[in-house]
Design a protein around this motif. Structure first.
Motif, PDB file in Angstrom:
ATOM      1  N   ASP A 119     -90.599 -37.323 -39.571  1.00 15.80           N
ATOM      2  CA  ASP A 119     -91.193 -35.985 -39.587  1.00 15.80           C
ATOM      3  C   ASP A 119     -90.453 -35.048 -40.538  1.00 15.80           C
ATOM      4  O   ASP A 119     -91.066 -34.168 -41.154  1.00 15.80           O
ATOM      5  CB  ASP A 119     -91.204 -35.401 -38.170  1.00 15.80           C
ATOM      6  CG  ASP A 119     -89.814 -35.376 -37.537  1.00 15.80           C
ATOM      7  OD1 ASP A 119     -89.096 -36.384 -37.628  1.00 15.80           O
ATOM      8  OD2 ASP A 119     -89.452 -34.344 -36.939  1.00 15.80           O
ATOM      9  N   LEU A 120     -89.138 -35.224 -40.701  1.00 13.10           N
ATOM     10  CA  LEU A 120     -88.380 -34.374 -41.613  1.00 13.10           C
ATOM     11  C   LEU A 120     -88.702 -34.704 -43.064  1.00 13.10           C
ATOM     12  O   LEU A 120     -88.648 -33.828 -43.939  1.00 13.10           O
ATOM     13  CB  LEU A 120     -86.879 -34.527 -41.348  1.00 13.10           C
ATOM     14  CG  LEU A 120     -86.412 -34.078 -39.961  1.00 13.10           C
ATOM     15  CD1 LEU A 120     -84.934 -34.340 -39.772  1.00 13.10           C
ATOM     16  CD2 LEU A 120     -86.727 -32.604 -39.739  1.00 13.10           C
ATOM     17  N   LEU A 124     -91.662 -35.457 -44.069  1.00 18.93           N
ATOM     18  CA  LEU A 124     -92.896 -34.704 -44.310  1.00 18.93           C
ATOM     19  C   LEU A 124     -92.612 -33.216 -44.474  1.00 18.93           C
ATOM     20  O   LEU A 124     -93.126 -32.555 -45.381  1.00 18.93           O
ATOM     21  CB  LEU A 124     -93.880 -34.928 -43.158  1.00 18.93           C
ATOM     22  CG  LEU A 124     -94.270 -36.383 -42.862  1.00 18.93           C
ATOM     23  CD1 LEU A 124     -95.182 -36.433 -41.644  1.00 18.93           C
ATOM     24  CD2 LEU A 124     -94.941 -37.028 -44.072  1.00 18.93           C
ATOM     25  N   LYS A 125     -91.786 -32.678 -43.585  1.00 24.07           N
ATOM     26  CA  LYS A 125     -91.469 -31.256 -43.602  1.00 24.07           C
ATOM     27  C   LYS A 125     -90.824 -30.852 -44.920  1.00 24.07           C
ATOM     28  O   LYS A 125     -91.127 -29.792 -45.486  1.00 24.07           O
ATOM     29  CB  LYS A 125     -90.561 -30.911 -42.432  1.00 24.07           C
ATOM     30  CG  LYS A 125     -90.264 -29.426 -42.275  1.00 24.07           C
ATOM     31  CD  LYS A 125     -89.415 -29.165 -41.038  1.00 24.07           C
ATOM     32  CE  LYS A 125     -89.130 -27.675 -40.879  1.00 24.07           C
ATOM     33  NZ  LYS A 125     -88.289 -27.414 -39.669  1.00 24.07           N
ATOM     34  N   LYS A 126     -89.944 -31.683 -45.408  1.00 25.90           N
ATOM     35  CA  LYS A 126     -89.240 -31.405 -46.665  1.00 25.90           C
ATOM     36  C   LYS A 126     -90.212 -31.272 -47.827  1.00 25.90           C
ATOM     37  O   LYS A 126     -89.955 -30.531 -48.789  1.00 25.90           O
ATOM     38  CB  LYS A 126     -88.228 -32.526 -46.943  1.00 25.90           C
ATOM     39  CG  LYS A 126     -87.364 -32.296 -48.151  1.00 25.90           C
ATOM     40  CD  LYS A 126     -86.322 -33.406 -48.256  1.00 25.90           C
ATOM     41  CE  LYS A 126     -85.383 -33.166 -49.429  1.00 25.90           C
ATOM     42  NZ  LYS A 126     -84.348 -34.230 -49.524  1.00 25.90           N
ATOM     43  N   ARG A 127     -91.336 -31.953 -47.752  1.00 28.50           N
ATOM     44  CA  ARG A 127     -92.327 -31.952 -48.823  1.00 28.50           C
ATOM     45  C   ARG A 127     -93.491 -31.013 -48.543  1.00 28.50           C
ATOM     46  O   ARG A 127     -94.471 -31.008 -49.281  1.00 28.50           O
ATOM     47  CB  ARG A 127     -92.824 -33.382 -49.061  1.00 28.50           C
ATOM     48  CG  ARG A 127     -91.761 -34.277 -49.677  1.00 28.50           C
ATOM     49  CD  ARG A 127     -92.014 -35.750 -49.437  1.00 28.50           C
ATOM     50  NE  ARG A 127     -90.994 -36.568 -50.093  1.00 28.50           N
ATOM     51  CZ  ARG A 127     -89.768 -36.776 -49.629  1.00 28.50           C
ATOM     52  NH1 ARG A 127     -89.419 -36.219 -48.477  1.00 28.50           N
ATOM     53  NH2 ARG A 127     -88.904 -37.510 -50.282  1.00 28.50           N
ATOM     54  N   GLY A 128     -93.376 -30.246 -47.459  1.00 26.00           N
ATOM     55  CA  GLY A 128     -94.425 -29.294 -47.122  1.00 26.00           C
ATOM     56  C   GLY A 128     -95.722 -29.948 -46.702  1.00 26.00           C
ATOM     57  O   GLY A 128     -96.802 -29.371 -46.897  1.00 26.00           O
ATOM     58  N   PRO A 155     -98.387 -31.770 -43.849  1.00 22.57           N
ATOM     59  CA  PRO A 155     -98.741 -31.635 -42.429  1.00 22.57           C
ATOM     60  C   PRO A 155     -98.105 -32.741 -41.597  1.00 22.57           C
ATOM     61  O   PRO A 155     -97.916 -33.863 -42.077  1.00 22.57           O
ATOM     62  CB  PRO A 155    -100.271 -31.769 -42.419  1.00 22.57           C
ATOM     63  CG  PRO A 155    -100.711 -31.566 -43.822  1.00 22.57           C
ATOM     64  CD  PRO A 155     -99.579 -31.997 -44.692  1.00 22.57           C
ATOM     65  N   ALA A 156     -97.759 -32.425 -40.361  1.00 20.16           N
ATOM     66  CA  ALA A 156     -97.264 -33.458 -39.464  1.00 20.16           C
ATOM     67  C   ALA A 156     -98.333 -34.534 -39.301  1.00 20.16           C
ATOM     68  O   ALA A 156     -99.537 -34.263 -39.408  1.00 20.16           O
ATOM     69  CB  ALA A 156     -96.909 -32.851 -38.113  1.00 20.16           C
ATOM     70  N   ASN A 193    -102.115 -38.284 -42.701  1.00 24.02           N
ATOM     71  CA  ASN A 193    -102.120 -36.843 -42.921  1.00 24.02           C
ATOM     72  C   ASN A 193    -103.064 -36.203 -41.906  1.00 24.02           C
ATOM     73  O   ASN A 193    -104.270 -36.467 -41.918  1.00 24.02           O
ATOM     74  CB  ASN A 193    -102.571 -36.559 -44.358  1.00 24.02           C
ATOM     75  CG  ASN A 193    -102.475 -35.108 -44.735  1.00 24.02           C
ATOM     76  OD1 ASN A 193    -102.909 -34.223 -44.000  1.00 24.02           O
ATOM     77  ND2 ASN A 193    -101.918 -34.839 -45.913  1.00 24.02           N
TER      78      ASN A 193
END
Length: 364
Positions: free
Chosen positions: A133-134, A136-140, A142-143, A240
């Motif tokens: 999940d991090l 994904l978050k780092k790349r902006g 969606p979870a 996504n």
């Protein structure tokens, strides 16, 4: 002496001898043991275990590290430290993962470090970002659910590639890294649709489940780098949640650029231009998808998968690593082959590029 931008960061692991004996007592045990990691002037309480499959039996081990206090390290809660022992260049994994980025594909970040354990130099390691999940978050992004393809049952088929027997589950070969049990149904439906939708309806149906352009960009990357295993394992699937589409993420690409996962030389024709696996075959059976793939591959062979583009990258990585390979107790005796590997990889690129150009007509 001032630090150079090419200096490798030094990671110092401290493991209680009792815990180190426990770790070494069973190389197949996935249980982590406590340890401390010191990087620069910062210290971290961690949990560490061996990682990998066949690599666990090698003298230079790879490690999975989970951070406990503090619980984050450079924005990550876990990292992978890969020994890259069977790759005489130590370049292939990083070179491949960065190549996928140039293709517009999600790919883990990687960097080299010099690892010590209880004061003894263990050598050069490749630190890999965990796909979670991090990531994904780092790349902006969606979870969304993330599945690891951890063995060759992840071939998008109803049958196991080992014996052609019907799999016990359509989810065989996958491990859910992020998400919940409800997300398993999305992957179940994907595998089911791939194997049951009639040919006449496939193009219309598969675009509801897979980001086709990104899949074909990934396919171009696997075919160029010639990762024989990459079609049925060595990848992650990310769904996504905004689009509802699966995207594919490469993983463990040390068996590439002219050598397999055992370090043995491959023929430049060992992986066909169409690649492998059930999903790839069905996608390329659709004329508009196959035509897009051919056009994409032509552009890649002209611009990215070329000696002109890749040679400076290879040379730079080689020059950065060489002083540290001399310190690596597991690799320093192999300097002759290490020094010859950049030219080996460059020659592979030239010959593989020619092979693929000659076989573009196979996609007509």
């Amino acid at each position: 002496m001032s630090a150079s931008k090419n200096d490798l960061p030094e990671y110092s692991l401290y493991i209680n001898p009792r815990d180190l004996r426990q770790l070494r007592s069973d190389i197949w045990n996935n249980e982590h043991v406590p340890a401390k990691l010191r990087v620069s002037k910062s210290s971290y309480n961690i949990q560490i275990a061996y990682r990998g499959a066949l690599t666990r039996e090698l003298v230079k081990k790879s490690y999975h590290v989970i951070f406990s206090k503090p619980s984050f390290f450079m924005g990550a809660r876990e990292i992978h430290l890969n020994a890259e022992y069977l790759d005489p260049s130590l370049l292939r994994n990083k070179l491949a993962l960065d190549f996928f980025v140039s293709l517009g594909i999600l790919s883990p970040e990687s960097k080299y470090v010099l690892l010590r354990i209880n004061g003894a130099i263990m050598g050069v390691y490749l630190q890999l970002e965990s796909v979670d999940d991090l990531f994904l978050k780092k790349r902006g992004l969606p979870a969304g659910a993330i599945f690891y393809a951890h063995n060759d049952d992840a071939n998008y088929s109803l049958l196991s590639p080992d014996n052609d027997d019907v799999k016990e589950s359509l989810l065989s070969g996958y491990m859910r890294k992020f998400g919940d049990a409800q997300d398993d149904q999305y992957l179940f439906q994907l595998i089911y649709k791939i194997n049951t939708v009639p040919r006449s309806e496939f193009a219309k149906e598969i675009v509801k489940h897979v980001h086709i352009e990104k899949y074909l960009r990934w396919l171009a990357g696997v075919v160029c780098t010639q990762n024989y295993d990459g079609f049925i394992q060595n990848y992650a699937l990310y769904r996504n949640s905004a689009t509802g589409l699966f995207e594919i993420i490469p993983w463990d690409y040390d068996g590439t650029w002219g050598r397999n996962c055992h370090g043995n030389i491959m023929e430049n024709s060992d992986v066909p231009i169409q690649g492998y696996n059930t999903l790839t075959a069905r996608i390329l059976d659709v004329p508009q998808f196959r035509n897009f793939y051919r056009g994409l591959l032509e552009k890649v062979l002209e611009s990215l998968f070329t000696v002109d583009f890749l040679k400076p990258i290879i040379t730079s990585l080689y020059k950065m690593l060489r002083p540290y390979i001399l310190l690596d107790p597991y690799k320093q005796k192999d300097m002759v082959i290490f020094d010859s590997e950049p030219e080996f990889i460059i020659r592979f690129i030239a010959e593989r590029n020619s092979y693929l150009r000659e076989h573009l007509s196979d996609l007509e």
